[in-house]
Design a protein around this motif. Structure first.
Motif, PDB file in Angstrom:
ATOM      1  N   ALA A  96     -20.704 -13.149 -22.183  1.00 17.39           N
ATOM      2  CA  ALA A  96     -21.811 -13.921 -22.766  1.00 17.39           C
ATOM      3  C   ALA A  96     -21.794 -13.771 -24.301  1.00 17.39           C
ATOM      4  O   ALA A  96     -22.222 -14.411 -25.061  1.00 17.39           O
ATOM      5  N   ASN A  97     -21.063 -12.483 -24.712  1.00 17.93           N
ATOM      6  CA  ASN A  97     -20.690 -12.462 -25.967  1.00 17.93           C
ATOM      7  C   ASN A  97     -19.394 -13.029 -26.566  1.00 17.93           C
ATOM      8  O   ASN A  97     -18.916 -12.801 -27.391  1.00 17.93           O
ATOM      9  N   GLY A  98     -19.000 -13.969 -25.749  1.00 15.63           N
ATOM     10  CA  GLY A  98     -17.792 -14.703 -26.124  1.00 15.63           C
ATOM     11  C   GLY A  98     -16.479 -14.153 -25.852  1.00 15.63           C
ATOM     12  O   GLY A  98     -15.305 -14.364 -26.484  1.00 15.63           O
ATOM     13  N   ASN A  99     -16.292 -13.007 -25.032  1.00 12.26           N
ATOM     14  CA  ASN A  99     -15.018 -12.453 -24.462  1.00 12.26           C
ATOM     15  C   ASN A  99     -14.667 -13.052 -23.483  1.00 12.26           C
ATOM     16  O   ASN A  99     -15.395 -13.135 -22.437  1.00 12.26           O
ATOM     17  N   ARG A 100     -13.086 -12.791 -23.125  1.00 18.01           N
ATOM     18  CA  ARG A 100     -12.704 -13.158 -21.858  1.00 18.01           C
ATOM     19  C   ARG A 100     -12.603 -11.643 -21.189  1.00 18.01           C
ATOM     20  O   ARG A 100     -12.415 -10.916 -21.967  1.00 18.01           O
ATOM     21  N   VAL A 101     -13.077 -11.946 -19.891  1.00 20.44           N
ATOM     22  CA  VAL A 101     -13.098 -10.421 -19.085  1.00 20.44           C
ATOM     23  C   VAL A 101     -12.251 -10.351 -18.227  1.00 20.44           C
ATOM     24  O   VAL A 101     -12.261 -11.253 -17.467  1.00 20.44           O
ATOM     25  N   VAL A 102     -11.663  -9.430 -17.904  1.00 18.05           N
ATOM     26  CA  VAL A 102     -10.861  -8.978 -16.710  1.00 18.05           C
ATOM     27  C   VAL A 102     -11.601  -7.715 -15.866  1.00 18.05           C
ATOM     28  O   VAL A 102     -11.767  -6.714 -16.727  1.00 18.05           O
ATOM     29  N   LYS A 103     -12.131  -7.868 -14.772  1.00 16.33           N
ATOM     30  CA  LYS A 103     -12.873  -7.157 -14.079  1.00 16.33           C
ATOM     31  C   LYS A 103     -11.822  -6.295 -13.157  1.00 16.33           C
ATOM     32  O   LYS A 103     -11.037  -6.937 -12.246  1.00 16.33           O
ATOM     33  N   THR A 104     -11.800  -5.031 -13.011  1.00 18.74           N
ATOM     34  CA  THR A 104     -10.809  -4.300 -12.426  1.00 18.74           C
ATOM     35  C   THR A 104     -11.215  -3.198 -11.895  1.00 18.74           C
ATOM     36  O   THR A 104     -12.206  -2.422 -12.131  1.00 18.74           O
ATOM     37  N   ASN A 105     -10.460  -2.507 -10.785  1.00 17.01           N
ATOM     38  CA  ASN A 105     -10.843  -1.439  -9.743  1.00 17.01           C
ATOM     39  C   ASN A 105      -9.624  -0.769  -9.689  1.00 17.01           C
ATOM     40  O   ASN A 105      -8.518  -1.510  -9.330  1.00 17.01           O
ATOM     41  N   ILE A 106      -9.644   0.664  -9.775  1.00 14.11           N
ATOM     42  CA  ILE A 106      -8.638   1.447  -9.495  1.00 14.11           C
ATOM     43  C   ILE A 106      -8.915   2.160  -8.210  1.00 14.11           C
ATOM     44  O   ILE A 106     -10.107   3.030  -8.248  1.00 14.11           O
ATOM     45  N   VAL A 107      -8.196   2.318  -7.069  1.00 11.97           N
ATOM     46  CA  VAL A 107      -8.606   2.898  -5.608  1.00 11.97           C
ATOM     47  C   VAL A 107      -7.697   4.033  -5.547  1.00 11.97           C
ATOM     48  O   VAL A 107      -6.555   4.108  -5.605  1.00 11.97           O
ATOM     49  N   ASN A 108      -8.487   5.225  -5.602  1.00 11.00           N
ATOM     50  CA  ASN A 108      -7.877   6.502  -5.364  1.00 11.00           C
ATOM     51  C   ASN A 108      -7.379   6.673  -3.756  1.00 11.00           C
ATOM     52  O   ASN A 108      -8.520   6.835  -3.001  1.00 11.00           O
ATOM     53  N   ASP A 109      -6.414   6.115  -3.325  1.00  6.19           N
ATOM     54  CA  ASP A 109      -5.715   6.034  -2.020  1.00  6.19           C
ATOM     55  C   ASP A 109      -4.885   6.979  -1.739  1.00  6.19           C
ATOM     56  O   ASP A 109      -4.125   6.865  -0.730  1.00  6.19           O
ATOM     57  N   ARG A 110      -4.701   7.960  -2.432  1.00  3.83           N
ATOM     58  CA  ARG A 110      -3.508   9.212  -2.214  1.00  3.83           C
ATOM     59  C   ARG A 110      -4.224  10.524  -2.520  1.00  3.83           C
ATOM     60  O   ARG A 110      -5.183  10.492  -3.146  1.00  3.83           O
ATOM     61  N   GLY A 111      -3.445  11.170  -1.809  1.00  3.92           N
ATOM     62  CA  GLY A 111      -4.024  13.020  -2.270  1.00  3.92           C
ATOM     63  C   GLY A 111      -4.411  13.625  -1.135  1.00  3.92           C
ATOM     64  O   GLY A 111      -4.687  13.177   0.061  1.00  3.92           O
ATOM     65  N   ILE A 112      -4.837  14.910  -1.306  1.00  5.82           N
ATOM     66  CA  ILE A 112      -5.241  15.781  -0.139  1.00  5.82           C
ATOM     67  C   ILE A 112      -6.546  15.447   0.732  1.00  5.82           C
ATOM     68  O   ILE A 112      -6.586  15.589   1.685  1.00  5.82           O
ATOM     69  N   HIS A 113      -7.293  14.796   0.040  1.00  4.72           N
ATOM     70  CA  HIS A 113      -8.702  14.241   0.447  1.00  4.72           C
ATOM     71  C   HIS A 113      -8.379  13.193   1.479  1.00  4.72           C
ATOM     72  O   HIS A 113      -9.109  13.079   2.877  1.00  4.72           O
ATOM     73  N   ILE A 114      -7.504  12.233   1.126  1.00  3.54           N
ATOM     74  CA  ILE A 114      -7.171  11.268   2.130  1.00  3.54           C
ATOM     75  C   ILE A 114      -6.507  11.930   3.393  1.00  3.54           C
ATOM     76  O   ILE A 114      -6.756  11.469   4.756  1.00  3.54           O
ATOM     77  N   CYS A 115      -5.522  12.646   3.326  1.00  2.00           N
ATOM     78  CA  CYS A 115      -4.950  13.566   4.264  1.00  2.00           C
ATOM     79  C   CYS A 115      -5.875  14.272   5.094  1.00  2.00           C
ATOM     80  O   CYS A 115      -5.729  14.414   6.441  1.00  2.00           O
TER      81      CYS A 115
END
Length: 594
Positions: free
Chosen positions: A151-170
């Motif tokens: 609304a303030n005149g910027n182009r916007v890219v909405k992004t997500n980083i998924v934590n899909d690896r590591g000991i907690h996933i295991c």
């Protein structure tokens, strides 16, 4: 030209004409006139007293005389000490109302191909558990911030980083292998993210049992935590994952796919989405490569044990680990890798990370490291730091299964909205389908508004009961006002704004409403500068209050004077337009009827 701009330009001209001085715009201080004095806008006279070589009162009189003669918007003035209170004429207010009425995107700046590109990262879930109340605040803030920046005149890219690896996933994967008996979302009837979250809790339960048994056999607790068979197995699984073991990778992909399907359902209900999703499993190797590149350029240093560090002592910080001695990455490395991928994908001008305030130090360091590595937005990256959200009965712990689940919370809000609306008789003339849809809009509006009206930097207590109230500073209060106005407009039929001289005067509450509407653009701009959805929420509430006071004191549909009636209808139409626009910046829908 806005009324404020007209007056500021006229004030600069007045100082030049009366005192022979050119003054910059920032020296002209205009503010809303305090309620106990007559007037709409007040000019602060003190900066011009020395030039005039007169008392503040005399200077105010001279400036007031000049402005009444030379600025058509001003009808009269009064001076109180060093403050010049200016009354705006009805014709200027009506012109302003006409300008607002003519602009379908009033208060928002257009976005062009060459507008700055802002990337906003939010959500950042782990694939070992469903989204919870903390994620709700994160997603709502991220989504709203994206709308405000656009609304303030910027182009916007909405992004997500998924934590899909590591000991907690295991941990979740191992628990499913041991106790899952092949259970799937289909066989259990559970959402995939909930199913995996249950196994994460199950792992912790069995793991703590093992620690307890080892301690009972004489081992100290810290050693027991490392020697427990379950944690050793989880670490072995992680090593296999790192090595690309086909069985472990296949299981990982299957279980993650269940989680993503569950996340998508939650995001849809929450009303948020992303333009691009990144996965840590794809970014961490990029980060390692970028760190090695920095090492070769002398930006980082390798210690005797093989670990890689950044020395930040010149910046008043300590040394920061980037790669462990065994070559594995840390969160910082992954964030560098993600930044590298994003920079390759988009020509980012500004990067905003929506992450809780427990990560303040992390982003302070990341900013320095990205700047060192040559990212042009590194030094100016924005960490949109927000506080924790709690319920009246205390904090949440995902390992113990005591989190407030996002899906359960949303279902509860919609259910409460349905019950409350039924009790208040708001559903009397609706079909069941309409009732369900209104309950969804009101329940979700209550949840979003209650969370977004609070300054994001503060910790907050979310009380579901307080949020669904059709009075006070709540989403339903604003939604109901919008629906009421839409009802008035449907009954009114044809509406047009007449600005002929026969309209002798606007009522004070009408002027107050037009003036409040005129502040919407400034509120949007301020919210963008401050990264503050709460600024928009508070503006919408203030506008709603002013309208309801006006509606209480003046008739609209039963006004006998046709011109006054039409003017009030145009005012009402634009209040509804601005409320719809402002609430949309918060991700909140406003119903046509309630």
């Amino acid at each position: 030209m806005k009324i404020e701009q007209q007056i500021m330009a006229a004030a600069q001209a007045a100082v030049k004409a009366l005192y022979g001085q050119d003054v910059p715009e920032k020296m002209v201080q205009l503010q809303k006139t305090r309620s106990e004095f007559e007037g709409n806008l007040t000019l602060v006279v003190f900066p011009f007293v020395k030039m005039a070589r007169k008392s503040p009162e005399q200077t105010g009189q001279e400036l007031g005389d000049y402005l009444v003669q030379n600025c058509p918007a001003i009808s009269k003035y009064n001076v109180v000490k060093g403050f010049l209170n200016l009354s705006i004429g009805d014709e200027a207010w009506l012109q302003l109302l006409a300008d607002i009425d003519a602009d379908p995107h009033y208060g928002e700046q257009p976005v062009h191909e060459g507008s700055p590109l802002v990337m906003i990262e939010y959500s950042s879930p782990n694939t070992n558990k469903p989204l919870h109340l903390g994620h709700v605040r994160n997603n709502l803030l991220g989504w709203s911030l994206a709308q405000i920046m656009q609304a303030n005149g910027n182009r916007v890219v909405k992004t997500n980083i998924v934590n899909d690896r590591g000991i907690h996933i295991c941990k979740s994967m191992l628990a499913w292998l041991k106790w899952g008996n092949g259970e799937t979302p289909e066989s259990s009837g559970k959402k995939g993210d909930h199913l995996i979250g249950d196994y994460y809790v199950a792992f912790d339960k069995h793991y703590r049992e093992e620690i307890k048994n080892l301690v009972a056999q004489g081992m100290d607790e810290e050693q027991a935590k490392q020697e427990a068979p379950l944690i050793k197995e989880a670490h072995q699984m992680l090593v296999k994952w790192e090595q690309g073991d086909p069985e472990v990778r296949a299981l990982w992909e299957k279980m993650n796919s269940w989680v993503y399907a569950g996340f998508d359902e939650t995001y849809q209900k929450l009303g948020v989405s992303f333009d691009k999703i990144y996965y840590e499993s794809q970014t961490y190797l990029k980060g390692k490569a970028k760190v090695e590149e920095g090492l070769s350029k002398g930006l980082f240093e390798r210690h005797d044990d093989g670990s890689v560090w950044a020395d930040l002592t010149n910046e008043g910080l300590d040394q920061k680990l980037l790669l462990r001695s065994d070559g594995t990455s840390v969160y910082m490395t992954q964030d560098i890798g993600t930044a590298e991928m994003r920079f390759q994908d988009y020509p980012i001008d500004k990067m905003i990370y929506v992450v809780g305030n427990e990560q303040n130090y992390h982003f302070q360091v990341l900013s320095i490291l990205l700047d060192r590595l040559g990212f042009k937005w590194g030094k100016e990256l924005v960490h949109f730091s927000y506080g924790m959200v709690e319920l009246p009965n205390g904090k949440m712990k995902s390992r113990e299964g005591t989190v407030v689940d996002a899906d359960d919370l949303m279902a509860l809000m919609v259910e409460d909205a349905y019950k409350t609306s039924m009790e208040l008789g708001k559903f009397d003339d609706m079909t069941e389908e309409e009732r369900q849809e209104i309950a969804r809009i009101v329940g979700m509006g209550a949840l979003k508004y209650f969370i977004l009206k609070v300054d994001a930097r503060k910790n907050m207590l979310f009380n579901p009961e307080e949020s669904i109230d059709f009075n006070g500073n709540t989403g339903p209060f604003i939604q109901y006002t919008h629906a009421r106005i839409r009802s008035i407009l449907r009954k009114a039929g044809q509406i047009s704004l007449s600005r002929t001289t026969s309209l002798t005067s606007l009522a004070s509450k009408e002027i107050e409403l037009i003036q409040k509407m005129s502040e919407y653009g400034a509120a949007v701009e301020q919210a963008g500068n401050d990264y503050s959805p709460s600024g928009i929420a508070n503006y919408c509430y203030e506008l709603t209050k002013v309208f309801n006071q006006f509606y209480h004191d003046y008739s609209i549909l039963n006004e006998e004077d046709e011109q006054k009636r039409q003017t009030r209808l145009v005012i009402a139409r634009n209040v509804a337009k601005i409320l719809k626009s402002g609430m949309a910046l918060l991700g909140i829908e406003v119903p046509e009827r309630m």
